[in-house]
Design a protein around this motif. Structure first.
Motif, PDB file in Angstrom:
ATOM      1  N   GLU A 104       0.816  -1.201   0.000  1.00 32.18           N
ATOM      2  CA  GLU A 104       0.000   0.000   0.000  1.00 32.18           C
ATOM      3  C   GLU A 104       0.861   1.268   0.000  1.00 32.18           C
ATOM      4  N   PRO A 105       0.519   2.256  -0.836  1.00 36.91           N
ATOM      5  CA  PRO A 105       1.220   3.543  -0.790  1.00 36.91           C
ATOM      6  C   PRO A 105       0.967   4.233   0.547  1.00 36.91           C
ATOM      7  N   VAL A 106       1.959   4.919   1.042  1.00 38.25           N
ATOM      8  CA  VAL A 106       1.838   5.625   2.330  1.00 38.25           C
ATOM      9  C   VAL A 106       2.220   7.087   2.145  1.00 38.25           C
ATOM     10  N   SER A 107       1.684   7.909   3.029  1.00 38.60           N
ATOM     11  CA  SER A 107       2.005   9.341   3.006  1.00 38.60           C
ATOM     12  C   SER A 107       3.366   9.562   3.640  1.00 38.60           C
ATOM     13  N   GLY A 108       3.798  10.826   3.613  1.00 35.75           N
ATOM     14  CA  GLY A 108       5.087  11.158   4.194  1.00 35.75           C
ATOM     15  C   GLY A 108       5.165  10.876   5.676  1.00 35.75           C
ATOM     16  N   MET A 109       4.017  10.848   6.342  1.00 35.90           N
ATOM     17  CA  MET A 109       3.998  10.600   7.784  1.00 35.90           C
ATOM     18  C   MET A 109       3.761   9.134   8.108  1.00 35.90           C
ATOM     19  N   GLY A 110       3.702   8.291   7.078  1.00 38.22           N
ATOM     20  CA  GLY A 110       3.572   6.858   7.302  1.00 38.22           C
ATOM     21  C   GLY A 110       2.154   6.339   7.333  1.00 38.22           C
ATOM     22  N   PHE A 111       1.159   7.206   7.018  1.00 37.43           N
ATOM     23  CA  PHE A 111      -0.228   6.761   6.979  1.00 37.43           C
ATOM     24  C   PHE A 111      -0.574   6.218   5.594  1.00 37.43           C
ATOM     25  N   LEU A 112      -1.544   5.295   5.547  1.00 37.14           N
ATOM     26  CA  LEU A 112      -1.981   4.751   4.261  1.00 37.14           C
ATOM     27  C   LEU A 112      -2.596   5.850   3.416  1.00 37.14           C
ATOM     28  N   ASN A 113      -2.228   5.867   2.146  1.00 41.35           N
ATOM     29  CA  ASN A 113      -2.742   6.883   1.218  1.00 41.35           C
ATOM     30  C   ASN A 113      -3.744   6.210   0.286  1.00 41.35           C
TER      31      ASN A 113
END
Length: 514
Positions: A104-113
């Protein structure tokens, strides 16, 4: 340069050798066709390369390095992704959730995008099914759409090597072309592909070279860049016989001249664009051949009333049938010996007496009171006729040998004197002695006028007992073999070549023979 080079791969399970000498080379940006009959070792080899199975011996070089791949996760780190025959999708999740599950792609803060996941899924799924929403749940998709989601998921991971194990099985011609277009794009980007298929036209269309397995080992390879795309050469390697030496005699009528017992027309099987059409003569034994999973079992289930027959025209003994339920077929005199005797053919926790007499209780009007003495006498007669061991009506079926269990499955129908006996691989998992006794019974029934439609995964069984054999490919009858045609290489050739379908239908050939 070779992206993959595997040499002398070997795998055994207990005393069974699944692969004894697997060798394959695949160049970067090329498509390698992996061919072989069922059980030749193709799937075992592919699972070794993708990390599902660990080889007992042999070497794998990938991208210039000697590697040991012990898990699918490790294979993915190298850039190896495999699309298996059996789908790995989760029905309750959407297309995009399935496609990005595990990477899964994640945001810069490590959350799922999730937005990026949807866009990624949309980008790759649109290559195969442009109108398919990535927000649809997989459980609501057709089999072909599910296959595209599975393949798109693999492509989205940008593999260096993509292994496709019979990816076109649920696809129609136009859908296959969409897949081939994507494979050509992957080739242009430098991705290598191992393509497993039983369809020779697909192999000739998309592959740069082929490797052939037989009986657990590599037996040959053909590079289409320097050698002709010779079907005879490919089929000869698969079967182990030289097709040029095969002499076919003129077809003879044989048992096909017998009185018509069953006529089937316009029976559409799930994966077929052309309805099935054939006939059975009275007392005739007709085989259903071809590669596994080409509609043989589905045909038998439709005739037994377990699967809907739609608008098919089915005539038995001169009377039209409407098969809405198995009881319709049984009452008309058409009965099924299913492929899985444990799940579909027996009450394992009950004795032989109950298993042998229950069809009579369901079909015949026996009155309010049952004569246990009469029913037990009939069961004992069946046990004696089929030589079921031990000859004890009180013996619980689960404690019988496999061969004796199968005799019970066949024997329960004998008191009903069926007009048509449908057999789905009845000798699978049965020892040689029990197999002979089973087929001796089938021959006796045929001599007494019962027509038999037999599917067997073993060509030898079909050649030993059948008056003729219908070859199925993707739900269609594509060829008809008479005893004068029988040989392993002829069966292999007919099973692999969908474009060599007989010019005449089996009904037309039946009529001319008569």
């Amino acid at each position: 340069m070779h992206l993959l080079r595997a040499t002398s791969l070997r795998k055994t399970y207990g005393g069974i050798t699944a692969l004894k000498d697997g060798n394959l080379e695949c160049k970067r940006g090329k498509v390698c066709g992996l061919l072989g009959a069922n059980g030749s070792g193709k799937s075992t080899f592919s699972k070794m390369i993708s990390g599902v199975v660990t080889p007992d011996d042999g070497d794998i070089w990938f991208d210039g390095a000697h590697v040991r791949i012990s898990s699918p996760q490790e294979a993915k780190k190298h850039g190896i992704i495999m699309v298996h025959q059996h789908l790995s999708l989760i029905p309750e999740l959407t297309c995009w959730e399935n496609m990005t599950l595990g990477f899964e792609p994640v945001s810069g803060m490590g959350f799922l995008n999730n937005a990026q996941s949807r866009e990624l899924a949309r980008t790759y799924l649109s290559k195969f099914a442009p109108g398919l929403s990535v927000d649809r749940k997989v459980k609501d998709l057709s089999l072909a759409q599910k296959q595209f989601v599975e393949i798109a998921k693999a492509v989205a991971q940008k593999p260096k090597l993509l292994i496709l194990d019979e990816p076109t099985a649920p696809l129609e011609q136009s859908e296959v072309e969409k897949l081939f277009a994507v494979i050509r794009e992957l080739k242009a980007e430098g991705t290598s592909v191992i393509f497993i298929s039983h369809r020779l036209w697909e192999i000739k269309t998309i592959c740069d070279h082929v490797v052939v397995f037989r009986n657990g080992e590599t037996v040959g390879a053909i590079d289409f860049a320097t050698e002709e795309k010779d079907e005879d050469a490919i089929v000869s390697m698969i079967s182990g016989k030289d097709l040029q030496l095969v002499k076919h005699k003129a077809q003879t009528g044989g048992a096909a001249r017998k009185e018509r017992q069953l006529e089937v027309e316009a029976l559409a099987l799930r994966q077929s664009r052309t309805p099935v059409r054939f006939e059975l003569g009275k007392g005739e034994v007709v085989g259903l051949g071809g590669l596994q999973g080409q509609g043989q079992e589905q045909l038998l289930l439709a005739l037994s009333g377990l699967h809907p027959s739609g608008s098919a025209r089915i005539t038995l003994g001169g009377k039209r049938l409407k098969l809405r339920h198995p009881r319709d077929a049984v009452r008309a005199g058409m009965v099924l010996v299913p492929g899985d005797r444990h799940k579909e053919g027996l009450f394992l926790q009950h004795d032989m007496l109950l298993n042998l007499i229950y069809p009579q209780l369901a079909v015949r009007k026996t009155g309010f009171f049952l004569s246990r003495r009469r029913l037990k006498a009939e069961a004992e007669q069946i046990i004696g006729r089929l030589n079921i061991v031990p000859a004890d009506t009180g013996k619980v079926v689960q404690f019988l040998s496999g061969g004796n269990q199968q005799k019970v499955v066949v024997g329960k129908w004998l008191p009903l004197a069926p007009k048509v006996l449908l057999l789905s691989d009845p000798a699978k998992g049965v020892d040689v002695g029990a197999k002979k006794e089973l087929y001796d019974t089938v021959k006796q029934l045929a001599e007494q006028g019962t027509s038999v439609l037999l599917y067997a995964s073993d060509y030898e069984e079909l050649m030993a007992i059948c008056d003729r054999v219908l070859i199925l490919f993707e739900g269609q009858i594509v060829d008809q073999l008479m005893p004068s045609d029988y040989s392993e290489e002829r069966f292999v050739a007919a099973s692999l070549r969908s474009e060599t379908a007989a010019d005449r239908s089996p009904i037309e050939a039946w009529g001319e023979a008569k």
